[in-house]
Design a protein around this motif. Sequence first.
Motif, short mmCIF file in Angstrom:
data_model
loop_
_atom_site.label_atom_id
_atom_site.label_comp_id
_atom_site.label_asym_id
_atom_site.label_seq_id
_atom_site.Cartn_x
_atom_site.Cartn_y
_atom_site.Cartn_z
N ARG A 1 0.81 -1.20 0.00
CA ARG A 1 0.00 0.00 0.00
C ARG A 1 0.86 1.26 0.00
NH1 ARG A 1 -3.04 -3.12 -1.44
NH2 ARG A 1 -5.11 -3.69 -0.67
N ASP A 2 0.24 2.36 -0.47
CA ASP A 2 0.82 3.70 -0.40
C ASP A 2 2.15 3.79 -1.15
OD1 ASP A 2 0.72 6.38 0.38
OD2 ASP A 2 1.92 6.02 2.18
N LEU A 3 2.25 3.08 -2.27
CA LEU A 3 3.47 3.14 -3.07
C LEU A 3 3.45 4.37 -3.98
CD1 LEU A 3 3.75 -0.58 -4.25
CD2 LEU A 3 4.90 0.48 -2.30
N THR A 4 4.62 4.93 -4.21
CA THR A 4 4.83 5.86 -5.31
C THR A 4 5.35 5.03 -6.47
OG1 THR A 4 5.30 7.76 -3.88
CG2 THR A 4 6.14 7.85 -6.13
N PHE A 5 4.54 4.94 -7.52
CA PHE A 5 4.81 4.04 -8.65
C PHE A 5 5.41 4.86 -9.79
CE2 PHE A 5 2.64 1.57 -12.30
CZ PHE A 5 3.74 0.74 -12.46
N CYS A 6 6.65 4.53 -10.19
CA CYS A 6 7.36 5.27 -11.23
C CYS A 6 7.47 4.41 -12.47
CB CYS A 6 8.76 5.64 -10.75
SG CYS A 6 8.80 6.50 -9.17
N ARG A 7 7.09 5.01 -13.61
CA ARG A 7 7.17 4.22 -14.84
C ARG A 7 7.01 5.09 -16.07
NH1 ARG A 7 7.33 0.07 -17.73
NH2 ARG A 7 5.80 -0.34 -19.34
N MET A 8 7.90 4.94 -17.04
CA MET A 8 7.67 5.52 -18.35
C MET A 8 6.57 4.72 -19.03
SD MET A 8 11.64 6.03 -19.49
CE MET A 8 11.21 6.50 -21.17
N THR A 9 5.61 5.41 -19.63
CA THR A 9 4.45 4.78 -20.25
C THR A 9 3.74 3.85 -19.26
OG1 THR A 9 5.64 4.77 -22.36
CG2 THR A 9 3.55 3.62 -22.30
N PRO A 10 3.01 4.41 -18.31
CA PRO A 10 2.31 3.57 -17.34
C PRO A 10 1.10 2.89 -17.99
CG PRO A 10 1.70 5.85 -17.02
CD PRO A 10 2.74 5.84 -18.10
N ASP A 11 1.36 1.80 -18.68
CA ASP A 11 0.30 1.12 -19.42
C ASP A 11 -0.61 0.36 -18.46
OD1 ASP A 11 1.98 -0.91 -18.73
OD2 ASP A 11 2.39 -1.59 -20.76
N LEU A 12 -1.22 -0.73 -18.91
CA LEU A 12 -2.24 -1.37 -18.09
C LEU A 12 -1.72 -1.93 -16.78
CD1 LEU A 12 -1.97 -4.71 -18.58
CD2 LEU A 12 -2.90 -4.05 -20.79
N LEU A 13 -0.40 -2.05 -16.62
CA LEU A 13 0.14 -2.43 -15.32
C LEU A 13 -0.20 -1.36 -14.28
CD1 LEU A 13 1.73 -4.36 -13.56
CD2 LEU A 13 3.84 -3.27 -14.33
N ALA A 14 -0.18 -0.09 -14.69
CA ALA A 14 -0.56 0.99 -13.79
C ALA A 14 -2.04 0.88 -13.43
CB ALA A 14 -0.27 2.34 -14.42
N ASP A 15 -2.89 0.64 -14.43
CA ASP A 15 -4.32 0.43 -14.17
C ASP A 15 -4.52 -0.64 -13.11
OD1 ASP A 15 -5.89 2.23 -15.54
OD2 ASP A 15 -6.69 0.78 -16.97
N GLN A 16 -3.81 -1.74 -13.26
CA GLN A 16 -3.99 -2.89 -12.36
C GLN A 16 -3.49 -2.58 -10.95
OE1 GLN A 16 -1.99 -6.05 -14.46
NE2 GLN A 16 -3.48 -6.05 -16.13
N MET A 17 -2.31 -2.00 -10.82
CA MET A 17 -1.75 -1.75 -9.50
C MET A 17 -2.51 -0.65 -8.77
SD MET A 17 2.36 -2.26 -10.07
CE MET A 17 2.69 -1.94 -8.34
N ILE A 18 -2.98 0.35 -9.51
CA ILE A 18 -3.77 1.42 -8.90
C ILE A 18 -5.13 0.88 -8.46
CG2 ILE A 18 -4.95 3.60 -9.38
CD1 ILE A 18 -2.49 4.21 -11.25
N ALA A 19 -5.78 0.10 -9.33
CA ALA A 19 -7.08 -0.47 -8.97
C ALA A 19 -6.98 -1.38 -7.76
CB ALA A 19 -7.65 -1.25 -10.16
N ALA A 20 -5.85 -2.05 -7.61
CA ALA A 20 -5.65 -2.96 -6.48
C ALA A 20 -5.40 -2.23 -5.18
CB ALA A 20 -4.49 -3.90 -6.79
#
Length: 315
Positions: A47-66
């Motif tokens: 929880r409460d991660l700062t998620f860093c990524r160039m082109t936050p594709d559907l992995l971002a959708d999944q981790m944020i939704a979770a």
Amino acid sequence: MAAPDKVTDLSSAVAAHVRDGMTVALEGFGHLIPFAAGHEIIRQGRRDLTFCRMTPDLLADQMIAAGCVSKLVASFFASGSAGSLHEVRRRVENADPQPLEVEEYSHYGMVCRYQAGAAGLPFFPLRSYAGSDLPKLNPLIRKVSDPYGGPDIYVVPPLRPDVTIVHAQRADRSGNVQMWGIVGAQQEAAYAAETVIATVEEIVEEDVVRSDPNRTVLPSHAVTAVVECPGGAHPSYTQGHYDRDNAFYREWTPISRDREAVLGWLEEWVHQVPDRAAYLDKLGAERWRGLGVAPRPSQPVDFGRRRVAAQEVAS
């Protein structure tokens, strides 16, 4: 002195190195995206991660939704050219079900942030924000005076993740990681981080790595843990192992539009699946075979050796 053995399993690597509240980079530019590692972070309920990524594709959708991510540091928001990231959009546009803090840069701006972090610099200069609206949206993109008398120039601050996670084709047991094909900012993101986890398609002997040293993007001293994880980049691709699952990206768009559908997908494909091997079993052998690639070996390279050394071996 024997080199340390850094091989572990993915569950243990995440449990040991990824903690709530950390800044975590999961890099791979369209290619070698560490989806298996992202799913394990979800599975372990970080929880409460700062998620860093160039082109936050559907992995971002999944981790944020979770519920893993409270802040997104990224560039170019898109689902692999297959549509919008609707979970991200719900958060940003409507704070639904809660707001998401976003820090946006250009691709090059993200690379420069990693480079500054890797080099221990206080900032990194770049010209590409001239004429852009991004500095108006992100107060961390600033202008400074050129100490050599030129025009003012934009700068970005260093990005120093607590943990960087990458996927690659192979590594040896001591953590020399080799990649080929499209390589994004994995090297910069790794050197900028305190801890580096590398998932790989296969663990190979040290002699294999030594036979082609120029493919070693991350040497062992930069890597904390190595995980053998075949298929760890699906639905993205791993050059020489399997192709991009374009159908999966297209399938994600209608799922992403419906938050309940996203949560249902996470329950079925992440929480109810113990590891990547089980995920691939669920995906099915036929679909996996359809992503197979034909061999295309590169030409051998003769690195040469000193004649004295060659004669000693021969004798």
